[in-house]
Design a protein around this motif. Structure first.
Motif, short mmCIF file in Angstrom:
data_model
loop_
_atom_site.label_atom_id
_atom_site.label_comp_id
_atom_site.label_asym_id
_atom_site.label_seq_id
_atom_site.Cartn_x
_atom_site.Cartn_y
_atom_site.Cartn_z
N SER A 84 -19.19 13.39 19.18
CA SER A 84 -20.16 12.81 18.25
C SER A 84 -19.46 12.35 16.97
CB SER A 84 -21.22 13.88 17.90
OG SER A 84 -22.04 13.43 16.86
N ASP A 85 -20.05 11.38 16.30
CA ASP A 85 -19.53 10.92 14.99
C ASP A 85 -20.07 11.77 13.85
OD1 ASP A 85 -18.03 8.85 16.07
OD2 ASP A 85 -19.71 7.44 15.99
N LYS A 86 -20.93 12.72 14.15
CA LYS A 86 -21.53 13.58 13.13
C LYS A 86 -20.58 14.72 12.77
CE LYS A 86 -26.05 12.76 15.18
NZ LYS A 86 -27.14 13.40 15.93
N ASN A 87 -20.87 15.40 11.67
CA ASN A 87 -20.15 16.63 11.33
C ASN A 87 -20.75 17.74 12.18
OD1 ASN A 87 -18.36 15.64 9.35
ND2 ASN A 87 -20.01 15.64 7.84
N SER A 186 -13.16 11.97 5.19
CA SER A 186 -13.93 10.74 5.05
C SER A 186 -13.08 9.62 4.42
CB SER A 186 -15.20 10.98 4.24
OG SER A 186 -14.90 11.24 2.89
N LYS A 189 -11.02 7.66 7.14
CA LYS A 189 -11.74 6.88 8.17
C LYS A 189 -11.86 5.43 7.77
CE LYS A 189 -14.24 10.59 10.30
NZ LYS A 189 -15.49 11.18 10.64
#
Length: 189
Positions: A84-87, A186, A189
């Protein structure tokens, strides 16, 4: 960011996983397991409890990214959650980190070290595990503590090591530490 929290039983992995969700907006990676539900656990919160046949169906559908056996049960993670791209945050057993990082090379692992082993043991006893499981977990605390003191290769498996004093100061220090990592990640990225 995918963050695994490792450490011996009773060191605060579940506590910090919950704090990261509350304070920094992480989501919990749900582990699939064939073990029985313990008192106080709820299906589909931290864990998804399945029969062996249900786990096999998920394998056949190509949904499993990683699995391992521990204490007689199978544990598995889905591709959907791990990539997933989530934390995302989850508890990871230290014996699985090397293989796990082959599947998820961008995963970061925080090792929680108890300042007081007796507190970790007391937290373990409070779980009211089956006597044979409790005995294994208590032995594991001493054995792993000794390994962490002497085994450089083991310590190097972890990206970060933080000490837990089981107090508000430890909580704030550890949460702030993770927040700084999130900020740094972050920026890349």
């Amino acid at each position: 960011m995918l963050l695994g929290i490792a450490g011996v039983t009773g060191t605060g992995k579940s506590f910090y996983k919950d704090r990261l969700v509350e304070r920094l907006g992480f989501e919990k990676v749900k582990i699939i397991t064939t073990r029985e539900m313990r008192k106080g656990e709820k299906n589909n919160e931290d864990k998804i409890f399945v029969r062996k046949e249900e786990l096999q169906n998920l394998r056949d559908e190509g949904k499993i990214a990683y699995e391992f056996d521990l204490l007689g049960y199978t544990y598995a993670y889905t591709k959907e959650e791990l990539f997933s791209d989530k934390n995302m945050v989850f508890e990871v057993h230290y014996d699985t980190i090397y293989e796990f990082k082959k599947v998820c090379p961008n995963m970061r692992v925080l090792y929680l070290f108890p300042q007081d082993l007796e507190t970790a043991k007391e937290k373990t006893r409070e779980r009211h595990l089956a006597p044979e499981v409790e005995e294994k977990r208590l032995l594991e605390i001493d054995e792993h503590y000794e390994r962490m003191k002497t085994d450089t290769d083991l310590r190097n498996m972890f990206d970060y090591i933080q000490y837990n004093d089981y107090d508000k100061e430890s909580e704030d220090r550890i949460i702030n530490f993770i927040e700084k990592i999130m900020i740094e990640e972050s920026k890349t990225k």
